[in-house]
Scaffold this motif. Structure first.
Motif, PDB file in Angstrom:
ATOM      1  N   VAL A   1      12.109 -26.924   2.225  1.00  0.00           N
ATOM      2  CA  VAL A   1      12.362 -26.662   0.974  1.00  0.00           C
ATOM      3  C   VAL A   1      11.763 -27.777   0.099  1.00  0.00           C
ATOM      4  O   VAL A   1      10.946 -27.510  -0.883  1.00  0.00           O
ATOM      5  N   VAL A   2      12.269 -28.902   0.366  1.00  0.00           N
ATOM      6  CA  VAL A   2      11.887 -30.177  -0.123  1.00  0.00           C
ATOM      7  C   VAL A   2      10.244 -30.328   0.219  1.00  0.00           C
ATOM      8  O   VAL A   2       9.450 -30.668  -0.696  1.00  0.00           O
ATOM      9  N   ALA A   3       9.770 -29.892   1.327  1.00  0.00           N
ATOM     10  CA  ALA A   3       8.299 -30.047   1.507  1.00  0.00           C
ATOM     11  C   ALA A   3       7.439 -29.251   0.691  1.00  0.00           C
ATOM     12  O   ALA A   3       6.444 -29.688   0.045  1.00  0.00           O
ATOM     13  N   TRP A   4       8.066 -28.222   0.475  1.00  0.00           N
ATOM     14  CA  TRP A   4       7.260 -27.135  -0.368  1.00  0.00           C
ATOM     15  C   TRP A   4       7.174 -27.749  -1.854  1.00  0.00           C
ATOM     16  O   TRP A   4       6.409 -27.736  -2.516  1.00  0.00           O
ATOM     17  N   GLU A   5       8.245 -28.134  -2.227  1.00  0.00           N
ATOM     18  CA  GLU A   5       8.524 -28.927  -3.600  1.00  0.00           C
ATOM     19  C   GLU A   5       7.560 -29.953  -3.717  1.00  0.00           C
ATOM     20  O   GLU A   5       6.675 -29.897  -4.725  1.00  0.00           O
ATOM     21  N   GLY A   6       7.599 -30.693  -2.687  1.00  0.00           N
ATOM     22  CA  GLY A   6       6.558 -31.995  -2.806  1.00  0.00           C
ATOM     23  C   GLY A   6       5.185 -31.509  -2.736  1.00  0.00           C
ATOM     24  O   GLY A   6       4.266 -32.250  -3.400  1.00  0.00           O
ATOM     25  N   THR A   7       4.644 -30.584  -2.233  1.00  0.00           N
ATOM     26  CA  THR A   7       3.335 -30.075  -2.086  1.00  0.00           C
ATOM     27  C   THR A   7       2.921 -29.603  -3.486  1.00  0.00           C
ATOM     28  O   THR A   7       1.617 -29.553  -3.749  1.00  0.00           O
ATOM     29  N   GLN A   8       3.816 -29.090  -4.112  1.00  0.00           N
ATOM     30  CA  GLN A   8       3.329 -28.515  -5.530  1.00  0.00           C
ATOM     31  C   GLN A   8       2.986 -29.855  -6.571  1.00  0.00           C
ATOM     32  O   GLN A   8       2.564 -29.622  -7.547  1.00  0.00           O
ATOM     33  N   HIS A   9       3.165 -31.051  -6.133  1.00  0.00           N
ATOM     34  CA  HIS A   9       2.869 -32.190  -6.925  1.00  0.00           C
ATOM     35  C   HIS A   9       1.604 -32.630  -6.501  1.00  0.00           C
ATOM     36  O   HIS A   9       0.885 -33.531  -7.153  1.00  0.00           O
ATOM     37  N   LEU A  10       1.047 -32.006  -5.513  1.00  0.00           N
ATOM     38  CA  LEU A  10      -0.561 -32.446  -4.964  1.00  0.00           C
ATOM     39  C   LEU A  10      -1.526 -31.621  -5.654  1.00  0.00           C
ATOM     40  O   LEU A  10      -1.093 -30.381  -6.127  1.00  0.00           O
ATOM     41  N   LYS A  11      -2.797 -32.025  -5.651  1.00  0.00           N
ATOM     42  CA  LYS A  11      -3.668 -31.205  -5.996  1.00  0.00           C
ATOM     43  C   LYS A  11      -3.890 -30.112  -4.815  1.00  0.00           C
ATOM     44  O   LYS A  11      -3.524 -30.109  -3.791  1.00  0.00           O
ATOM     45  N   PRO A  12      -4.345 -28.724  -5.430  1.00  0.00           N
ATOM     46  CA  PRO A  12      -4.475 -27.805  -4.753  1.00  0.00           C
ATOM     47  C   PRO A  12      -5.131 -27.795  -3.303  1.00  0.00           C
ATOM     48  O   PRO A  12      -4.721 -27.171  -2.411  1.00  0.00           O
ATOM     49  N   GLU A  13      -6.163 -28.627  -3.224  1.00  0.00           N
ATOM     50  CA  GLU A  13      -7.063 -28.846  -2.082  1.00  0.00           C
ATOM     51  C   GLU A  13      -6.362 -29.728  -1.208  1.00  0.00           C
ATOM     52  O   GLU A  13      -6.643 -29.840  -0.279  1.00  0.00           O
ATOM     53  N   GLU A  14      -5.222 -30.587  -1.591  1.00  0.00           N
ATOM     54  CA  GLU A  14      -4.468 -31.289  -0.714  1.00  0.00           C
ATOM     55  C   GLU A  14      -3.143 -30.616  -0.237  1.00  0.00           C
ATOM     56  O   GLU A  14      -2.601 -31.360   0.688  1.00  0.00           O
ATOM     57  N   ARG A  15      -2.747 -29.367  -0.494  1.00  0.00           N
ATOM     58  CA  ARG A  15      -1.765 -28.443  -0.079  1.00  0.00           C
ATOM     59  C   ARG A  15      -2.064 -28.148   1.153  1.00  0.00           C
ATOM     60  O   ARG A  15      -2.516 -26.835   1.330  1.00  0.00           O
ATOM     61  N   ALA A  16      -1.808 -28.751   2.410  1.00  0.00           N
ATOM     62  CA  ALA A  16      -1.999 -28.161   3.612  1.00  0.00           C
ATOM     63  C   ALA A  16      -0.640 -27.788   4.383  1.00  0.00           C
ATOM     64  O   ALA A  16      -0.593 -27.651   5.501  1.00  0.00           O
ATOM     65  N   ILE A  17       0.276 -27.405   3.610  1.00  0.00           N
ATOM     66  CA  ILE A  17       1.645 -26.929   4.223  1.00  0.00           C
ATOM     67  C   ILE A  17       1.489 -25.872   5.197  1.00  0.00           C
ATOM     68  O   ILE A  17       2.188 -25.562   6.189  1.00  0.00           O
ATOM     69  N   GLN A  18       0.628 -25.027   4.916  1.00  0.00           N
ATOM     70  CA  GLN A  18       0.127 -23.667   5.718  1.00  0.00           C
ATOM     71  C   GLN A  18      -0.333 -23.881   7.071  1.00  0.00           C
ATOM     72  O   GLN A  18      -0.679 -23.130   7.973  1.00  0.00           O
ATOM     73  N   ILE A  19      -1.082 -25.251   6.968  1.00  0.00           N
ATOM     74  CA  ILE A  19      -1.619 -25.617   8.537  1.00  0.00           C
ATOM     75  C   ILE A  19      -0.676 -25.728   9.462  1.00  0.00           C
ATOM     76  O   ILE A  19       0.261 -26.610   9.279  1.00  0.00           O
ATOM     77  N   VAL A  20      -0.795 -24.708  10.595  1.00  0.00           N
ATOM     78  CA  VAL A  20       0.122 -25.060  11.652  1.00  0.00           C
ATOM     79  C   VAL A  20       0.039 -26.147  12.567  1.00  0.00           C
ATOM     80  O   VAL A  20      -1.178 -26.791  12.980  1.00  0.00           O
ATOM     81  N   GLN A  21       1.039 -27.152  12.633  1.00  0.00           N
ATOM     82  CA  GLN A  21       1.072 -28.370  13.292  1.00  0.00           C
ATOM     83  C   GLN A  21       1.122 -28.040  14.970  1.00  0.00           C
ATOM     84  O   GLN A  21       1.845 -27.415  15.387  1.00  0.00           O
ATOM     85  N   PRO A  22       0.442 -28.855  15.743  1.00  0.00           N
ATOM     86  CA  PRO A  22       0.852 -28.686  17.027  1.00  0.00           C
ATOM     87  C   PRO A  22       1.984 -29.247  17.543  1.00  0.00           C
ATOM     88  O   PRO A  22       2.725 -29.902  16.656  1.00  0.00           O
ATOM     89  N   MET A  23       2.514 -28.843  18.702  1.00  0.00           N
ATOM     90  CA  MET A  23       3.738 -29.214  19.174  1.00  0.00           C
ATOM     91  C   MET A  23       3.803 -30.681  19.313  1.00  0.00           C
ATOM     92  O   MET A  23       2.779 -31.396  19.306  1.00  0.00           O
ATOM     93  N   LEU A  24       5.314 -31.074  19.271  1.00  0.00           N
ATOM     94  CA  LEU A  24       5.411 -32.737  19.238  1.00  0.00           C
ATOM     95  C   LEU A  24       5.083 -33.293  20.532  1.00  0.00           C
ATOM     96  O   LEU A  24       5.752 -32.453  21.618  1.00  0.00           O
ATOM     97  N   ASP A  25       4.300 -34.346  20.759  1.00  0.00           N
ATOM     98  CA  ASP A  25       4.212 -35.012  22.003  1.00  0.00           C
ATOM     99  C   ASP A  25       5.283 -36.024  21.846  1.00  0.00           C
ATOM    100  O   ASP A  25       5.195 -37.126  21.436  1.00  0.00           O
ATOM    101  N   TRP A  26       6.178 -35.930  22.716  1.00  0.00           N
ATOM    102  CA  TRP A  26       7.368 -36.866  22.496  1.00  0.00           C
ATOM    103  C   TRP A  26       7.284 -38.165  23.199  1.00  0.00           C
ATOM    104  O   TRP A  26       7.564 -39.101  23.139  1.00  0.00           O
ATOM    105  N   ARG A  27       5.978 -38.371  24.090  1.00  0.00           N
ATOM    106  CA  ARG A  27       5.517 -39.228  24.595  1.00  0.00           C
ATOM    107  C   ARG A  27       5.005 -40.539  23.378  1.00  0.00           C
ATOM    108  O   ARG A  27       5.035 -41.764  23.782  1.00  0.00           O
TER     109      ARG A  27
END
Length: 153
Positions: A107-133
């Motif tokens: 919810v905080v992340a979504w709110e944060g993206t609203q302060h960015l320029k539309p072309e910088e809003r990349a919250i919908q891009i699926v992030q790869p799995m975390l590599d714990w190494r």
């Protein structure tokens, strides 16, 4: 820490601009880092990166930072460490199902993206799995290395 995490999301536009400037500086310095040795640079860089990101974002130093696409909200603060959106247990008031006193990180992340320029809003891009190494490694250095590779190809 929690108050600063919320402040950072509200000021995501300024912080993202600063991050881009830092990234550009690291890209320019990268050839020198290669001459010295990337492994030798990582520890001193983490001496700066870890406390800075910890203070502003309550960063968990996963080594694969997504702050730029998550409205400057570290998804690793999610008790379930979910990197791609809320778990479905977000309460109606925007609080976390695991820690009801905490706002859902997403919810905080979504709110944060609203302060960015539309072309910088990349919250919908699926992030790869975390590599714990990579936990505890420099995400700044990794981002600069990726950008240098792109420029060289």
């Amino acid at each position: 820490m929690y108050a600063m995490r919320r402040w950072s999301a509200r000021h995501s536009s300024i912080l993202k601009t600063l991050y881009h400037q830092l990234e550009n500086l690291l890209v320019k310095l990268y050839p020198r880092f290669e001459k010295i040795g990337i492994q030798k640079i990582e520890k001193p860089l983490m001496f700066i990166e870890k406390p800075t990101k910890s203070f502003f974002f309550d960063s968990q130093s996963c080594g694969q930072c997504t702050l730029g696409s998550t409205g400057m909200s570290c998804p690793m603060n999610c008790p379930k460490t979910i990197r791609n959106g809320p778990c479905g247990g977000v309460r109606a008031n925007g609080k976390c199902e695991v820690k009801p006193e905490m706002d859902c990180v997403w919810v905080v992340a979504w709110e944060g993206t609203q302060h960015l320029k539309p072309e910088e809003r990349a919250i919908q891009i699926v992030q790869p799995m975390l590599d714990w190494r990579l936990k505890g490694k420099s995400a700044w250095l990794r981002a600069a290395e990726q950008k240098v590779r792109e420029l060289r190809s």
